[in-house]
Design a protein around this motif. Structure first.
Motif, PDB file in Angstrom:
ATOM      1  N   SER A   1       0.840  -1.191   0.000  1.00  0.00           N
ATOM      2  CA  SER A   1       0.000   0.000   0.000  1.00  0.00           C
ATOM      3  C   SER A   1       0.878   1.244   0.000  1.00  0.00           C
ATOM      4  O   SER A   1       2.013   1.233   0.496  1.00  0.00           O
ATOM      5  N   LEU A   2       0.359   2.317  -0.574  1.00  0.00           N
ATOM      6  CA  LEU A   2       1.085   3.578  -0.684  1.00  0.00           C
ATOM      7  C   LEU A   2       0.201   4.709  -0.201  1.00  0.00           C
ATOM      8  O   LEU A   2      -1.028   4.627  -0.282  1.00  0.00           O
ATOM      9  N   PRO A   3       0.800   5.787   0.296  1.00  0.00           N
ATOM     10  CA  PRO A   3      -0.025   6.939   0.688  1.00  0.00           C
ATOM     11  C   PRO A   3      -0.692   7.562  -0.526  1.00  0.00           C
ATOM     12  O   PRO A   3      -0.214   7.422  -1.659  1.00  0.00           O
ATOM     13  N   ALA A   4      -1.804   8.252  -0.289  1.00  0.00           N
ATOM     14  CA  ALA A   4      -2.528   8.909  -1.376  1.00  0.00           C
ATOM     15  C   ALA A   4      -1.606   9.875  -2.102  1.00  0.00           C
ATOM     16  O   ALA A   4      -0.822  10.602  -1.486  1.00  0.00           O
ATOM     17  N   LEU A   5      -1.700   9.882  -3.419  1.00  0.00           N
ATOM     18  CA  LEU A   5      -0.801  10.677  -4.258  1.00  0.00           C
ATOM     19  C   LEU A   5      -1.191  12.153  -4.295  1.00  0.00           C
ATOM     20  O   LEU A   5      -0.341  13.024  -4.464  1.00  0.00           O
ATOM     21  N   VAL A   6      -2.489  12.448  -4.165  1.00  0.00           N
ATOM     22  CA  VAL A   6      -3.007  13.802  -4.372  1.00  0.00           C
ATOM     23  C   VAL A   6      -3.713  14.290  -3.111  1.00  0.00           C
ATOM     24  O   VAL A   6      -4.450  13.519  -2.476  1.00  0.00           O
ATOM     25  N   GLU A   7      -3.512  15.553  -2.765  1.00  0.00           N
ATOM     26  CA  GLU A   7      -4.219  16.154  -1.633  1.00  0.00           C
ATOM     27  C   GLU A   7      -5.690  16.376  -1.996  1.00  0.00           C
ATOM     28  O   GLU A   7      -6.013  16.615  -3.164  1.00  0.00           O
ATOM     29  N   PRO A   8      -6.585  16.317  -1.011  1.00  0.00           N
ATOM     30  CA  PRO A   8      -8.011  16.547  -1.314  1.00  0.00           C
ATOM     31  C   PRO A   8      -8.264  17.952  -1.833  1.00  0.00           C
ATOM     32  O   PRO A   8      -7.652  18.923  -1.372  1.00  0.00           O
TER      33      PRO A   8
ATOM     34  N   THR B   1       1.359  -3.056 -15.305  1.00  0.00           N
ATOM     35  CA  THR B   1       2.087  -2.794 -14.065  1.00  0.00           C
ATOM     36  C   THR B   1       2.106  -1.301 -13.788  1.00  0.00           C
ATOM     37  O   THR B   1       1.647  -0.482 -14.605  1.00  0.00           O
ATOM     38  N   THR B   2       2.666  -0.941 -12.639  1.00  0.00           N
ATOM     39  CA  THR B   2       2.909   0.456 -12.289  1.00  0.00           C
ATOM     40  C   THR B   2       4.396   0.635 -12.043  1.00  0.00           C
ATOM     41  O   THR B   2       4.993  -0.100 -11.244  1.00  0.00           O
ATOM     42  N   PHE B   3       4.997   1.569 -12.753  1.00  0.00           N
ATOM     43  CA  PHE B   3       6.387   1.945 -12.534  1.00  0.00           C
ATOM     44  C   PHE B   3       6.420   3.237 -11.711  1.00  0.00           C
ATOM     45  O   PHE B   3       5.619   4.147 -11.932  1.00  0.00           O
ATOM     46  N   TRP B   4       7.378   3.299 -10.784  1.00  0.00           N
ATOM     47  CA  TRP B   4       7.548   4.541 -10.013  1.00  0.00           C
ATOM     48  C   TRP B   4       8.912   4.462  -9.346  1.00  0.00           C
ATOM     49  O   TRP B   4       9.063   3.891  -8.281  1.00  0.00           O
ATOM     50  N   THR B   5       9.919   5.000  -9.992  1.00  0.00           N
ATOM     51  CA  THR B   5      11.272   4.894  -9.457  1.00  0.00           C
ATOM     52  C   THR B   5      11.453   5.719  -8.194  1.00  0.00           C
ATOM     53  O   THR B   5      12.388   5.460  -7.422  1.00  0.00           O
ATOM     54  N   ALA B   6      10.582   6.701  -7.953  1.00  0.00           N
ATOM     55  CA  ALA B   6      10.683   7.545  -6.754  1.00  0.00           C
ATOM     56  C   ALA B   6       9.663   7.143  -5.703  1.00  0.00           C
ATOM     57  O   ALA B   6       9.324   7.931  -4.825  1.00  0.00           O
ATOM     58  N   ALA B   7       9.164   5.925  -5.758  1.00  0.00           N
ATOM     59  CA  ALA B   7       8.137   5.477  -4.817  1.00  0.00           C
ATOM     60  C   ALA B   7       8.642   5.543  -3.382  1.00  0.00           C
ATOM     61  O   ALA B   7       9.825   5.290  -3.115  1.00  0.00           O
ATOM     62  N   PRO B   8       7.761   5.884  -2.429  1.00  0.00           N
ATOM     63  CA  PRO B   8       8.168   5.894  -1.019  1.00  0.00           C
ATOM     64  C   PRO B   8       8.689   4.525  -0.585  1.00  0.00           C
ATOM     65  O   PRO B   8       8.211   3.491  -1.032  1.00  0.00           O
ATOM     66  N   GLY B   9       9.697   4.545   0.255  1.00  0.00           N
ATOM     67  CA  GLY B   9      10.246   3.288   0.761  1.00  0.00           C
ATOM     68  C   GLY B   9      11.395   2.749  -0.060  1.00  0.00           C
ATOM     69  O   GLY B   9      11.964   1.715   0.284  1.00  0.00           O
ATOM     70  N   GLY B  10      11.744   3.418  -1.148  1.00  0.00           N
ATOM     71  CA  GLY B  10      12.893   2.996  -1.939  1.00  0.00           C
ATOM     72  C   GLY B  10      12.705   1.709  -2.694  1.00  0.00           C
ATOM     73  O   GLY B  10      13.678   1.061  -3.073  1.00  0.00           O
ATOM     74  N   GLN B  11      11.454   1.317  -2.955  1.00  0.00           N
ATOM     75  CA  GLN B  11      11.177   0.075  -3.668  1.00  0.00           C
ATOM     76  C   GLN B  11      10.727   0.333  -5.106  1.00  0.00           C
ATOM     77  O   GLN B  11      10.085  -0.513  -5.713  1.00  0.00           O
ATOM     78  N   GLY B  12      11.063   1.497  -5.640  1.00  0.00           N
ATOM     79  CA  GLY B  12      10.578   1.863  -6.960  1.00  0.00           C
ATOM     80  C   GLY B  12      11.221   1.067  -8.078  1.00  0.00           C
ATOM     81  O   GLY B  12      12.387   0.667  -8.002  1.00  0.00           O
ATOM     82  N   VAL B  13      10.448   0.836  -9.126  1.00  0.00           N
ATOM     83  CA  VAL B  13      10.938   0.152 -10.323  1.00  0.00           C
ATOM     84  C   VAL B  13      10.492   0.934 -11.544  1.00  0.00           C
ATOM     85  O   VAL B  13       9.558   1.745 -11.485  1.00  0.00           O
ATOM     86  N   GLY B  14      11.174   0.699 -12.659  1.00  0.00           N
ATOM     87  CA  GLY B  14      10.841   1.381 -13.904  1.00  0.00           C
ATOM     88  C   GLY B  14      10.858   0.418 -15.073  1.00  0.00           C
ATOM     89  O   GLY B  14      11.141  -0.781 -14.932  1.00  0.00           O
TER      90      GLY B  14
END
Length: 379
Positions: A2-9, A171-184
């Protein structure tokens, strides 16, 4: 994961919005706050084709606040089998114009913008800047790698999918994902394949309903990322086989391919002489006609052939022994595919076996149909 919400309300919902998005508000994983996040989101969709069509319509219906549609192609009659955002009246229009018109009519809450541009390494960052998330529905590796590199530089997630005939990857790529687990993308495909080595849907066909399914799932991935709901496909590649109605996950781990690395370059096509459709037609009427080798798939020949040509699919040619396939060495050989790239790959395979009197039909069967036999259908 799980990841935190990307966008503020965004702002509080109006009474009209409460009614419109009621089915989202009833979901504990979205609710009122999640809907406000969707209304504040800025999403770019690359490609208004088979994957982009359902993704765009479901994102607009979901209440995404700003959608940018990026494409440089025009609507063709062959698109209508799967690209449901367009209709018969749209043929000949730019896909951006057609898609903006359709999406704009779905939801007044959605600010729809169009960019008629071909994304490449020089402009992708500027075009995709100021978006929270990108969906890539493009159909070529040049664009895919340019989008991936831009998303890496901008630090935004990229929802990615590719469809081949009756199967798909998502899939979802995100090299800057929180937690340092990002892939591209480069963690999945370190280097682009040679042009023409992976058939496009115009060469191999594609099941229209499958791209509808996968494009809708791309929209679902985006909604999860925006609202923080569920577990996105980060670090997992979903493989979908529509013929067996099965899905399975392939784990994907991060590597060091993004640490100061330059964008990967694809392999170059083999070099080979070319012959025009007019010249080939004249040569076939002469006293010493060339040997014409058609390297398309068998189903493609239903759309027309060059009289007297011999059929040998590229995969058979590259995997077999050309001597056993009885390709003459004492006659000029003209290699033919739909537009050219597969013929160049065939030329490379034959050159490796010592064949020298080779040429490629410039423009392939598309040029033959346009210049020699206009009765042949396009595909």
């Amino acid at each position: 994961m799980s990841l935190p919400a990307l966008v503020e309300p965004g702002p509080e919902l109006t009474p009209e919005q409460v009614t419109r998005y009621a089915r989202h508000l009833l979901l504990p994983t979205v609710g009122r706050e999640g809907q406000r996040r969707l209304l504040g989101a800025r999403v770019a969709v690359v490609g208004a084709g088979g994957l982009g069509s359902p993704a765009l319509m479901y994102l607009a219906a979901a209440g995404v606040g700003r959608l940018t549609i990026i494409d440089d192609d025009a609507v063709d009659a062959t698109n209508l089998q799967r690209q449901v955002i367009h209709d018969a009246m749209s043929v000949g229009l730019s896909k951006v114009e057609s898609a903006v018109d359709r999406v704009g009519g779905l939801n007044a809450d959605c600010d729809v913008r169009g960019r008629e541009v071909h994304l490449d390494p020089d402009n992708a960052v500027d075009v995709l800047r100021d978006h929270d998330i990108v969906l890539d529905g493009s159909d070529n590796f040049e664009t895919r790698y340019a989008v991936d590199a831009a998303c890496h530089e901008l630090g935004v997630p990229l929802v990615w999918a590719a469809v081949y005939r009756t199967a798909a990857h998502l899939t979802t790529f995100w090299t800057a994902a929180p937690g340092g687990q990002g892939v591209g993308l480069r963690d999945l495909f370190p280097r682009p394949p040679a042009p023409g080595s992976v058939p496009a849907c115009g060469d191999s066909g594609v099941m229209g309903a499958l791209v509808g399914q996968v494009g809708s799932m791309m929209a679902g991935e985006a909604i999860k990322l925006i609202t923080g709901a569920g577990c996105p496909l980060l670090g997992r590649v979903l493989y979908i086989d529509s013929l067996t109605t099965t899905q399975r996950e392939i784990p994907l781990a991060a590597s060091d391919r993004y640490l100061g690395a330059q964008p990967p370059a694809s392999a170059d096509l083999p070099t080979c002489a070319t012959v025009s459709a007019d010249q080939l037609a004249a040569d076939l009427q002469g006293g010493s006609p060339p040997f014409v080798l058609d390297v398309r798939e068998a189903a493609e020949r239903d759309f027309g052939v060059i009289p007297g040509s011999v059929h040998l699919p590229l995969a058979v040619l590259t995997d077999g022994d050309p001597d056993e396939l009885r390709i003459p060495r004492d006659r000029p050989t003209v290699l033919v595919c739909k537009t050219g790239p597969r013929a160049y790959l065939a030329a490379g395979a034959l050159q490796a076996q010592g064949y020298q009197r080779l040429s490629v039909l410039d423009g392939g069967m598309t040029a033959w149909a346009e210049q020699i036999d206009p009765s042949l259908p396009r595909y």
